[in-house]
Design a protein around this motif. Structure first.
Motif: not given
Length: 228
Positions: A114-134
Motif C-alpha cells: 500500500i502507498v505509505h506516502s509520496f512527495a517531491n523532495n526537490n532540493n539539489f541532490g535530494d530524492y526528487g520525486a519519491t514514493i514510499i510503499l508499505s
C-alpha cells in the motif's frame, strides 16, 4: 518473530522484479562512489551532465545494462550538495541500493503493498520525486523508499492505495525532477519510518551508522532474487 533476513529468504519465490533484467543476457556493473574512485573529479561531480556521461561511459564500456551498488558505502559524491552537510559532521554513508539506468526506465512493485506516502523532495541532490510503499510479508512489516523518480510517477497516488505485485509503479526521472542526479533508482528498506512522509534519510553520518543500518537492512536481500 522471524528476522527480516529470514522472512525475505523464506519468501524469495514470491518476490517479483523491481526492474526488467534477464540474468541470462543482461550484465550489471558495480559502481564505486567512495574515495577509492579517483576518476570522479570535483569537475565531474559538480556538473550533472558530466556525471551522467561518466556513468554512461562506464556502462557502455562494460556492456552492462545497469549499474548497481551503494549499500553501506561511505561516499564522496555527496560533497556536491549542501543538502548532506551539517555543522558537526557531514552525511556520507549510503543506506540504500542505487540502480543506474536511463531516464524513463520502468520500476515495478515486487510484492503487494500500500502507498505509505509520496512527495517531491526537490532540493539539489535530494530524492526528487519519491514514493514510499508499505509491505507485510509473513507477519513482517516494513517500508521501501523509491527515490529519483519522474514527477509523473506521483500522479493518481493517495495514501493507503493498494498496489498489486508486478504492477509498474514509476519511471526513473531526468535530472530536473530527480534531484539533479544521473538517472537512477534509490531503493531503501526502512523498518521504522519514524513519522516521516514522502521522505526518509538515505544518507547518514558515519557516527550513526549502526543505528541507521539496523533500521535500514540490506536491500540486496530483496533485489538479488529478482535481479542477480
Amino acid at each position: 518473530m522471524k528476522t527480516y533476513e529470514q522472512v525475505i529468504r523464506d519468501n524469495a519465490s514470491f518476490l517479483g522484479k523491481v526492474i526488467d533484467f534477464n540474468k541470462n543476457f543482461d550484465k550489471l556493473l558495480s559502481l564505486d562512489f567512495t574515495k577509492q574512485n579517483r576518476e570522479l573529479t570535483d569537475e565531474i561531480l559538480e556538473d550533472t551532465d558530466l556525471f551522467s556521461a561518466w556513468v554512461d561511459k562506464k556502462l557502455n564500456h562494460a556492456e552492462a545494462r545497469y549499474g548497481i551498488g551503494g549499500y553501506d558505502e561511505h561516499r564522496t559524491i555527496y560533497s556536491r550538495s549542501a543538502h548532506f552537510d551539517t555543522i558537526e559532521e557531514p552525511r556520507r554513508l549510503h543506506l540504500g541500493v542505487d540502480i543506474w539506468a536511463p531516464a524513463g526506465t520502468p520500476i515495478f512493485n515486487f510484492y503487494d503493498a500500500i502507498v505509505h506516502s509520496f512527495a517531491n523532495n526537490n532540493n539539489f541532490g535530494d530524492y526528487g520525486a519519491t514514493i514510499i510503499l508499505s509491505y507485510e510479508i509473513d507477519g513482517l512489516k516494513f517500508n521501501v523508499l523509491y527515490g529519483h523518480l519522474s514527477l509523473a510517477s506521483l500522479d493518481n497516488l493517495y495514501e493507503g492505495k493498494f498496489i498489486a505485485a508486478g504492477k509498474k509503479i514509476a519511471e526513473l526521472g531526468a535530472k530536473k525532477e530527480n534531484g539533479y542526479w544521473p538517472p537512477h533508482l534509490h531503493f531503501q528498506v526502512i523498518n521504522d519510518i519514524e513519522g516521516f512522509k514522502g521522505d526518509y534519510p538515505g544518507v547518514c553520518k558515519f557516527s550513526e551508522r549502526t543505528k541507521y543500518l539496523a533500521n535500514c537492512p540490506d536491500p540486496n536481500l530483496i533485489l538479488k532474487y529478482s535481479f542477480y
